[in-house]
Design a protein around this motif. Structure first.
Motif, short mmCIF file in Angstrom:
data_model
loop_
_atom_site.label_atom_id
_atom_site.label_comp_id
_atom_site.label_asym_id
_atom_site.label_seq_id
_atom_site.Cartn_x
_atom_site.Cartn_y
_atom_site.Cartn_z
N THR A 114 0.83 -1.21 0.00
CA THR A 114 0.00 0.00 0.00
C THR A 114 0.86 1.25 0.00
N GLY A 115 2.18 1.10 -0.12
CA GLY A 115 3.10 2.21 0.07
C GLY A 115 3.08 3.25 -1.02
N PRO A 116 3.89 4.29 -0.87
CA PRO A 116 3.88 5.42 -1.82
C PRO A 116 4.49 5.08 -3.18
N PHE A 117 5.18 3.94 -3.30
CA PHE A 117 5.77 3.54 -4.57
C PHE A 117 5.37 2.11 -4.90
N THR A 118 5.22 1.83 -6.20
CA THR A 118 4.89 0.48 -6.65
C THR A 118 6.12 -0.18 -7.27
N PHE A 119 6.13 -1.49 -7.19
CA PHE A 119 7.24 -2.28 -7.74
C PHE A 119 7.23 -2.24 -9.27
N VAL A 120 8.41 -2.07 -9.87
CA VAL A 120 8.55 -2.15 -11.33
C VAL A 120 9.39 -3.37 -11.70
N HIS B 289 21.97 -5.28 -8.66
CA HIS B 289 22.12 -4.27 -9.70
C HIS B 289 21.14 -3.11 -9.50
N GLU B 290 19.83 -3.40 -9.51
CA GLU B 290 18.88 -2.28 -9.48
C GLU B 290 17.50 -2.75 -9.05
N LEU B 291 16.88 -1.98 -8.16
CA LEU B 291 15.47 -2.12 -7.81
C LEU B 291 14.78 -0.83 -8.24
N ARG B 292 13.78 -0.95 -9.11
CA ARG B 292 13.11 0.23 -9.63
C ARG B 292 11.65 0.26 -9.17
N MET B 293 11.22 1.42 -8.69
CA MET B 293 9.85 1.64 -8.22
C MET B 293 9.27 2.88 -8.89
N ARG B 294 7.94 2.96 -8.90
CA ARG B 294 7.25 4.09 -9.52
C ARG B 294 6.25 4.67 -8.53
N ALA B 295 6.06 5.97 -8.57
CA ALA B 295 5.12 6.64 -7.66
C ALA B 295 3.72 6.07 -7.81
N TYR B 296 3.05 5.85 -6.67
CA TYR B 296 1.68 5.34 -6.66
C TYR B 296 0.72 6.52 -6.59
N PRO B 297 0.00 6.82 -7.64
CA PRO B 297 -0.82 8.05 -7.68
C PRO B 297 -2.01 8.02 -6.71
N LYS B 298 -2.44 6.82 -6.28
CA LYS B 298 -3.61 6.72 -5.41
C LYS B 298 -3.25 6.51 -3.94
N PRO C 286 3.74 10.81 -4.27
CA PRO C 286 5.06 11.38 -4.00
C PRO C 286 5.48 12.33 -5.11
N SER C 287 6.37 13.27 -4.79
CA SER C 287 6.83 14.21 -5.81
C SER C 287 7.82 13.56 -6.77
N VAL C 288 8.44 12.48 -6.34
CA VAL C 288 9.39 11.76 -7.19
C VAL C 288 8.62 10.77 -8.06
N ASP C 289 8.87 10.81 -9.37
CA ASP C 289 8.17 9.91 -10.29
C ASP C 289 8.67 8.47 -10.18
N GLU C 290 9.98 8.31 -10.14
CA GLU C 290 10.57 6.98 -10.04
C GLU C 290 11.64 6.98 -8.95
N LEU C 291 11.73 5.86 -8.26
CA LEU C 291 12.71 5.67 -7.20
C LEU C 291 13.53 4.42 -7.54
N VAL C 292 14.85 4.57 -7.58
CA VAL C 292 15.73 3.48 -7.95
C VAL C 292 16.74 3.24 -6.83
N PHE C 293 16.81 2.00 -6.35
CA PHE C 293 17.80 1.60 -5.36
C PHE C 293 18.87 0.74 -6.03
N SER C 294 20.12 0.97 -5.67
CA SER C 294 21.21 0.13 -6.18
C SER C 294 22.30 0.03 -5.12
N PRO C 295 23.06 -1.06 -5.14
CA PRO C 295 24.14 -1.20 -4.15
C PRO C 295 25.45 -0.60 -4.62
N THR C 296 26.10 0.14 -3.74
CA THR C 296 27.49 0.57 -3.97
C THR C 296 28.28 0.15 -2.74
N PRO C 297 29.04 -0.93 -2.84
CA PRO C 297 29.61 -1.56 -1.66
C PRO C 297 30.81 -0.85 -1.05
#
Length: 524
Positions: free
Chosen positions: A206-212, A218-227, A233-244
């Motif tokens: 139910t969070g502010p971002f949906t799974f893409v 390498h990369e986890l990509r999420m998108r803003a949940y409009p409902k 959220p003001s951010v359209d896409e949220l991307v997480f990545s590891p930098t060790p």
């Protein structure tokens, strides 16, 4: 600035960013930004638009929020899943999916839910969903490592927006425990359709971002949940990545592959300081580090005088100054400032090599002894510096560095000796209650306990179960005084939250440093 080298304090002046850092024999080369960025999602086509790219040292272990128990995973998942309560930037507990809560009896907590909330697939988030989620978490078949809800025995639906959690014993901070790991709500219908594997492959919350999509390591990509119930959220896409490591962090920031790097140790942050395109922000944190000592097995650490000697030998203020760049605060008896239960009258050990050597001689070790200090390689600089400080008192602590995954597996295993006689550890204390700091590693029957004390067990029972705030505080105070005498740990510090970023993001973490990016903003 001063530093520690081979057990000696060396006046080195201000650290230059390209100097070689030498700590207790460890050599960390100066940063060199590699030409190619690895593992950071650098597709130029994806860099346009309102995208926020966040990095932390590791990657989530799973996309199922109830089958993980580590902050690296939760930092990402909290953006896709809401919890019943939440810890605000003011460090107070606030409503999230639950609007209010009250203990209707000593063994029942009632939560009234926010109306109109839906999961990303349109499924309603109601009392039935909360009941399902808690029961799934507690079901042994789930094999969840989350331990906070150990006293919850059943859940009942009062009406569509009211749910009761029934406990075997009174849990005074149950609402706090539902602000992160234990409080995630998952969709029952969707899980019934796709099963656990399908849910982990494509999570729905139910969070502010949906799974893409997620490409592990390498990369986890999420998108803003409009409902989202709190607005888009003001951010359209949220991307997480590891930098060790700092080198990949620097390269990612300078190339634009990452906008914000979190989870930096202070010594790693020092290596980024001064480079173009990199800004460092520091915030008061509560994550607390310590050395866990195995007092149960045969060896020097069974003797209280030896354990006290180690605490006298480790000059924590010097460690903070020379290795952590002043970005930490000394702790006296495990529980950090800012957490309920902290007692300022309990003072840290005096730092005296002479006292340490005297205590070791009294314990039968006039020439010291040899041991092993295990740590994750992320904490290599601190571990080597600790070894150097202990050497000054005659304790030869050989540092054994292991990768974070192996470290985590050993830490959470049932073998209390899996990480050797002495290991460097840290706790996030995300509930801002001292219970989170001591729950797993103090009481005798807990998984990570390496010190058995009937007196400590009684005090743990009071602070975990009493509804009387004054009695809980007294129990915490008495426990800290007892630990100060028995020294089952070497008490170290609580570290600041340090973020490296470029000019684009605007975001402030709470004291626990959780990467909930709903409030983040970026400039194009």
């Amino acid at each position: 600035m001063e530093r520690i080298r081979h057990g000696r304090l060396v006046d080195r002046g201000r650290m230059r960013r390209r100097d070689v850092l030498r700590l207790g024999g460890l050599i960390v080369p100066a940063l060199a930004a590699p030409a190619l960025l690895t593992g950071c999602g650098t597709d130029p086509a994806s860099s346009a638009g309102n995208v926020l790219r966040v990095s932390q040292p590791g990657d989530p272990v799973t996309m199922d929020p109830q089958k993980q128990g580590d902050m690296t995973s939760m930092n990402a998942l909290i953006n896709m899943f809401d919890t019943l309560t939440t810890r605000g930037r003011d460090n107070k507990l606030h409503p999230r999916l639950a609007l209010s809560w009250t203990a209707t009896t000593p063994l029942t907590w009632r939560f009234r839910l926010r109306p109109g909330v839906t999961f990303h697939n349109g499924e309603p988030c109601d009392a039935a969903a909360v009941k399902f989620s808690i029961e799934r978490l507690l079901n042994p078949a789930t094999k969840s490592p989350i331990v906070e809800l150990r006293y919850v025995k059943s859940v009942s639906v009062v009406d569509p927006l009211t749910v009761d959690l029934h406990t075997s014993l009174h849990d005074p901070i149950l609402p706090d425990k539902l602000s992160l790991f234990g409080g995630v709500v998952v969709p029952p219908r969707y899980l019934a359709e796709v099963g656990d594997t399908g849910f982990a492959n494509h999570p729905v919350g139910t969070g502010p971002f949906t799974f893409v999509h997620w490409q592990q390591d390498h990369e986890l990509r999420m998108r803003a949940y409009p409902k989202h119930w709190e607005g888009r959220p003001s951010v359209d896409e949220l991307v997480f990545s590891p930098t060790p490591n700092p080198s990949t962090s620097l390269a990612a920031l300078q190339s634009g592959g990452v906008d914000l790097v979190a989870g930096l140790t202070p010594d790693a942050a020092q290596q980024l300081d001064g480079y173009g395109g990199v800004k460092l922000d520091g915030y008061t944190g509560i994550r607390t580090s310590y050395l866990s000592l195995n007092t149960l097995d045969k060896g020097p650490l069974r003797d209280r005088r030896v354990r006290q000697a180690l605490n006298h030998a480790v000059d924590v203020p010097l460690l903070i100054k020379a290795v952590l760049g002043g970005k930490a605060t000394e702790t006296s008896a495990l529980i950090p400032r800012g957490a309920f239960g902290f007692d300022p009258s309990v003072k840290p050990f005096t730092r005296s090599v002479a006292t340490a050597r005297r205590l070791l001689a009294e314990a039968g070790y006039p020439h010291g002894f040899s041991t092993t200090l295990t740590a994750s390689n992320i904490d290599s600089n601190v571990a080597e510096a600790l070894s150097g400080l202990l050497a000054k008192a005659g304790v030869d602590a050989r540092v054994d560095l292991i990768d974070p995954g192996t470290y985590s597996d050993r830490l959470t295993s049932d073998n209390h000796g899996a990480l050797g006689p002495m290991y460097l550890a840290a706790s996030t204390v995300w509930t801002l209650d001292g219970e989170s700091m001591v729950q797993s590693n103090v009481r005798s029957d807990r998984r990570q306990s390496r010190w058995h004390s009937k007196e400590a067990d009684k005090l743990i029972d009071i602070e975990e179960l009493s509804g009387d705030t004054a009695k809980r505080q007294q129990a915490f105070s008495d426990l800290q005084r007892l630990m100060r005498v028995e020294a089952p740990f070497v008490f170290l510090y609580q570290v600041d939250n340090i973020i490296a970023r470029n000019e684009r993001p605007r975001w402030t973490p709470g004291s626990a440093g959780v990467l909930d990016m709903e409030s983040a903003e970026v400039t194009r």
